[in-house]
Design a protein around this motif. Structure first.
Motif, short mmCIF file in Angstrom:
data_model
loop_
_atom_site.label_atom_id
_atom_site.label_comp_id
_atom_site.label_asym_id
_atom_site.label_seq_id
_atom_site.Cartn_x
_atom_site.Cartn_y
_atom_site.Cartn_z
N VAL A 222 0.83 -1.21 0.00
CA VAL A 222 0.00 0.00 0.00
C VAL A 222 0.87 1.27 0.00
O VAL A 222 0.61 2.22 0.76
CB VAL A 222 -1.04 -0.01 1.14
N PRO A 223 1.88 1.31 -0.86
CA PRO A 223 2.79 2.46 -0.87
C PRO A 223 2.12 3.74 -1.36
O PRO A 223 2.61 4.84 -1.11
CB PRO A 223 3.90 2.03 -1.83
N LEU A 224 0.99 3.61 -2.06
CA LEU A 224 0.26 4.79 -2.56
C LEU A 224 -0.96 5.08 -1.67
O LEU A 224 -1.85 5.84 -2.08
CB LEU A 224 -0.18 4.56 -4.01
N ALA A 282 5.94 9.09 -4.52
CA ALA A 282 5.59 8.28 -3.32
C ALA A 282 6.27 6.90 -3.40
O ALA A 282 6.66 6.34 -2.36
CB ALA A 282 4.07 8.13 -3.24
N LEU A 283 6.42 6.37 -4.59
CA LEU A 283 7.04 5.04 -4.73
C LEU A 283 8.55 5.09 -4.48
O LEU A 283 9.08 4.26 -3.73
CB LEU A 283 6.74 4.45 -6.12
N VAL A 284 9.22 6.06 -5.08
CA VAL A 284 10.67 6.09 -4.84
C VAL A 284 10.97 6.51 -3.40
O VAL A 284 11.99 6.15 -2.84
CB VAL A 284 11.46 6.95 -5.86
N LEU A 287 11.17 3.42 -1.29
CA LEU A 287 12.36 2.62 -1.62
C LEU A 287 13.63 3.19 -1.00
O LEU A 287 14.66 2.52 -0.99
CB LEU A 287 12.51 2.52 -3.15
N ARG A 288 13.56 4.41 -0.45
CA ARG A 288 14.72 5.00 0.23
C ARG A 288 14.97 4.34 1.58
O ARG A 288 16.06 4.39 2.11
CB ARG A 288 14.49 6.49 0.53
N GLU A 289 13.95 3.81 2.18
CA GLU A 289 14.06 3.33 3.57
C GLU A 289 14.92 2.06 3.62
O GLU A 289 14.82 1.20 2.74
CB GLU A 289 12.64 3.05 4.11
N LYS A 290 15.73 1.97 4.66
CA LYS A 290 16.60 0.80 4.78
C LYS A 290 15.77 -0.49 4.77
O LYS A 290 14.62 -0.50 5.24
CB LYS A 290 17.46 0.87 6.05
N ALA A 291 16.35 -1.52 4.20
CA ALA A 291 15.74 -2.86 4.12
C ALA A 291 14.60 -2.97 3.11
O ALA A 291 14.22 -4.07 2.73
CB ALA A 291 15.25 -3.36 5.49
N VAL A 292 14.04 -1.85 2.67
CA VAL A 292 12.92 -1.93 1.70
C VAL A 292 13.49 -2.29 0.31
O VAL A 292 14.31 -1.56 -0.23
CB VAL A 292 12.10 -0.62 1.64
N VAL A 293 13.04 -3.42 -0.21
CA VAL A 293 13.57 -3.89 -1.49
C VAL A 293 12.57 -3.70 -2.64
O VAL A 293 12.96 -3.67 -3.80
CB VAL A 293 13.99 -5.38 -1.43
N SER A 294 11.30 -3.58 -2.30
CA SER A 294 10.30 -3.47 -3.36
C SER A 294 9.07 -2.69 -2.85
O SER A 294 8.70 -2.80 -1.68
CB SER A 294 9.87 -4.89 -3.79
N ALA A 295 8.49 -1.90 -3.74
CA ALA A 295 7.22 -1.23 -3.44
C ALA A 295 6.13 -2.08 -4.08
O ALA A 295 6.14 -2.28 -5.30
CB ALA A 295 7.23 0.17 -4.02
N LEU A 296 5.20 -2.55 -3.26
CA LEU A 296 4.18 -3.49 -3.74
C LEU A 296 2.90 -2.71 -4.07
O LEU A 296 2.10 -2.40 -3.19
CB LEU A 296 3.93 -4.55 -2.65
N ILE A 297 2.74 -2.42 -5.35
CA ILE A 297 1.61 -1.56 -5.76
C ILE A 297 0.39 -2.40 -6.15
O ILE A 297 0.49 -3.60 -6.42
CB ILE A 297 1.98 -0.69 -6.99
N GLY A 298 -0.73 -1.70 -6.23
CA GLY A 298 -1.92 -2.25 -6.86
C GLY A 298 -2.23 -1.37 -8.06
O GLY A 298 -1.67 -0.27 -8.20
N ALA A 299 -3.11 -1.83 -8.92
CA ALA A 299 -3.48 -1.02 -10.08
C ALA A 299 -4.86 -1.43 -10.57
O ALA A 299 -5.28 -2.59 -10.38
CB ALA A 299 -2.46 -1.21 -11.21
N SER A 300 -5.57 -0.48 -11.20
CA SER A 300 -6.84 -0.83 -11.83
C SER A 300 -6.76 -0.65 -13.33
O SER A 300 -7.69 -1.00 -14.05
CB SER A 300 -7.97 0.04 -11.25
N LYS A 301 -5.64 -0.09 -13.80
CA LYS A 301 -5.49 0.20 -15.25
C LYS A 301 -4.05 -0.01 -15.66
O LYS A 301 -3.12 0.29 -14.89
CB LYS A 301 -5.77 1.68 -15.52
N VAL A 302 -3.87 -0.41 -16.91
CA VAL A 302 -2.52 -0.57 -17.48
C VAL A 302 -1.72 0.73 -17.34
O VAL A 302 -0.54 0.73 -16.98
CB VAL A 302 -2.65 -1.00 -18.95
N SER A 303 -2.39 1.86 -17.63
CA SER A 303 -1.65 3.14 -17.63
C SER A 303 -1.04 3.45 -16.25
O SER A 303 0.00 4.09 -16.16
CB SER A 303 -2.58 4.28 -18.06
N GLN A 304 -1.68 2.98 -15.17
CA GLN A 304 -1.11 3.24 -13.83
C GLN A 304 0.20 2.48 -13.66
O GLN A 304 1.16 2.99 -13.09
CB GLN A 304 -2.12 2.80 -12.75
N ILE A 305 0.23 1.25 -14.17
CA ILE A 305 1.46 0.45 -14.05
C ILE A 305 2.59 1.11 -14.84
O ILE A 305 3.72 1.24 -14.36
CB ILE A 305 1.20 -1.00 -14.53
N GLU A 306 2.25 1.60 -16.02
CA GLU A 306 3.26 2.27 -16.85
C GLU A 306 3.80 3.51 -16.13
O GLU A 306 5.01 3.71 -16.04
CB GLU A 306 2.65 2.68 -18.20
#
Ligand code: NDP
Length: 330
Positions: A222-224, A282-284, A287-306
């Protein structure tokens, strides 16, 4: 038309080592909690998974109860794997979890060995897989001894039903106990799935320090803030948003409060000055925080992933940007 993945798919995303393990995860991963259930449009789900894979997102996160109805996200994921990804299983990291209510009676919830082993068997059937890459205990169980829950994770790895194990939603103190137990049992703990965003910073209070110290990774879910940390709600609640969907109860009108929106507006300005969208910043930022290796997003549209993957084009912050963000969040 048959799907052929983009041959340049490994060029736009960074892959970060998860703690001291051999496993690398994409800096952005895709979760199927929302928008992949039985009530959502299958062809849209299929397009999103294809696009994610084309952009280098190798990690897909599920849970037994994702839907609605519970289980339907895993079933839809199976259909997508069968239609488009036969031959690509070894390029994917698939995770699932158990820990919330899944079936009636005393064996379909929490953290007993009885529940976890049976639930993973059911998830594997729903997804049509022989094993998952990561299996998580989804939330701490105040009643089952931690030794038993961790023994279930250890057993699942020894049975070959999961390659790695992790936990989710555990506080730092219980995480440390879980790590110690798994270490004694001989199955390494590699990952904690924890909520983390600009609007929810609890992990900074000891959890990420602990994970860094113990050689484990953190994947930030829930990074967003379910869409709040995007430009989506700046001018009210759009009809096609999660907050407007009646069958989703995780975000509703009252969460889109004037206080939050005021902060979001200010953050949006900082993002704009950086030449990014708020979602990208918000995503990057997580990813600045120590130990954080991945931001786990959700999406409802292709354009959001892009849009979200493009965040990685500008990962660094100046000191002044960090100060401005801190001031807004204070
Ligand atoms: P996010 O905070 O990433 O929210 C995703 C939502 O934000 C999307 O559905 C979309 O909302 C909106 N969004 C995404 N990108 C954009 C964009 N570029 N512009 C505008 N809006 C955008 O995460 P989720 O809440 O979806 O959770 C992500 C994953 O985390 C889950 O799928 C699951 O795998 C995991 N998770 C784990 C939990 C646990 O207990 N371990 C609990 C919850 C989640 P809209 O639908 O309105 O378009």
């Amino acid at each position: 038309m048959a799907y052929t993945p983009d041959e340049n798919r490994y060029e736009s995303i960074a892959y970060n080592r998860c703690g001291n393990s051999g496993l690398k995860l994409p800096a952005i991963s895709l979760g199927l909690w929302n928008n992949f259930g039985g009530e959502d449009v299958f062809e849209n789900q299929r397009k999103m998974i294809r696009k994610a894979f084309d952009l280098g997102i190798t990690h897909f996160d599920l849970a037994n109860n994702y839907g609605p109805p519970p289980g339907s996200a895993e079933e839809n994921f199976r259909r997508i794997l069968e239609k488009d990804f036969a031959g690509y299983r070894d390029e994917m990291v698939v995770s699932t979890k158990a820990g919330f209510t899944m079936w009636p009676g005393p064996y379909g919830d929490w953290g007993s060995k009885k529940y976890l082993v049976a639930s993973l068997d059911q998830s594997l059937k729903r997804m049509g897989l022989d094993y998952v890459d990561i299996f998580y205990h989804h939330r701490p169980d105040p009643e089952t001894p931690l030794e038993e829950t961790m023994a279930a994770l250890d057993l699942i790895v020894r049975q070959g039903k999961a390659l790695y194990v992790g936990i989710s939603n555990y506080n730092a103190e219980d995480t440390e106990k879980a790590i110690d137990i798994l270490e004694r049992q001989g199955t390494p703990f590699i990952i904690h799935q924890a909520s983390y965003s600009m609007l929810n910073r609890w992990v900074e209070d000891g959890l990420t320090d602990l994970l860094a110290k113990r050689g484990a990774g953190c994947i930030a879910f829930v990074p967003l803030a379910q869409g709040l940390l995007t430009d989506k709600y700046l001018n009210g609640i759009p009809e096609d948003s999660r907050a407007a969907k009646q069958y989703i109860r995780s975000l509703n009108e009252k969460d889109v409060s004037p206080d939050v929106i005021e902060k979001v507006q200010q953050l949006n300005e900082v993002a704009r000055d950086r030449g990014q969208s708020l979602a990208q910043m918000a995503l990057v930022w997580v990813l600045r925080e120590k130990a954080v290796v991945s931001a786990l997003i959700g999406a409802s549209k292709v354009s959001q992933i892009e849009e979200n993957v493009k965040a990685l084009e500008k990962p660094d912050f100046t000191e002044s940007e960090i100060d401005q963000i801190e001031k807004i969040l204070r």
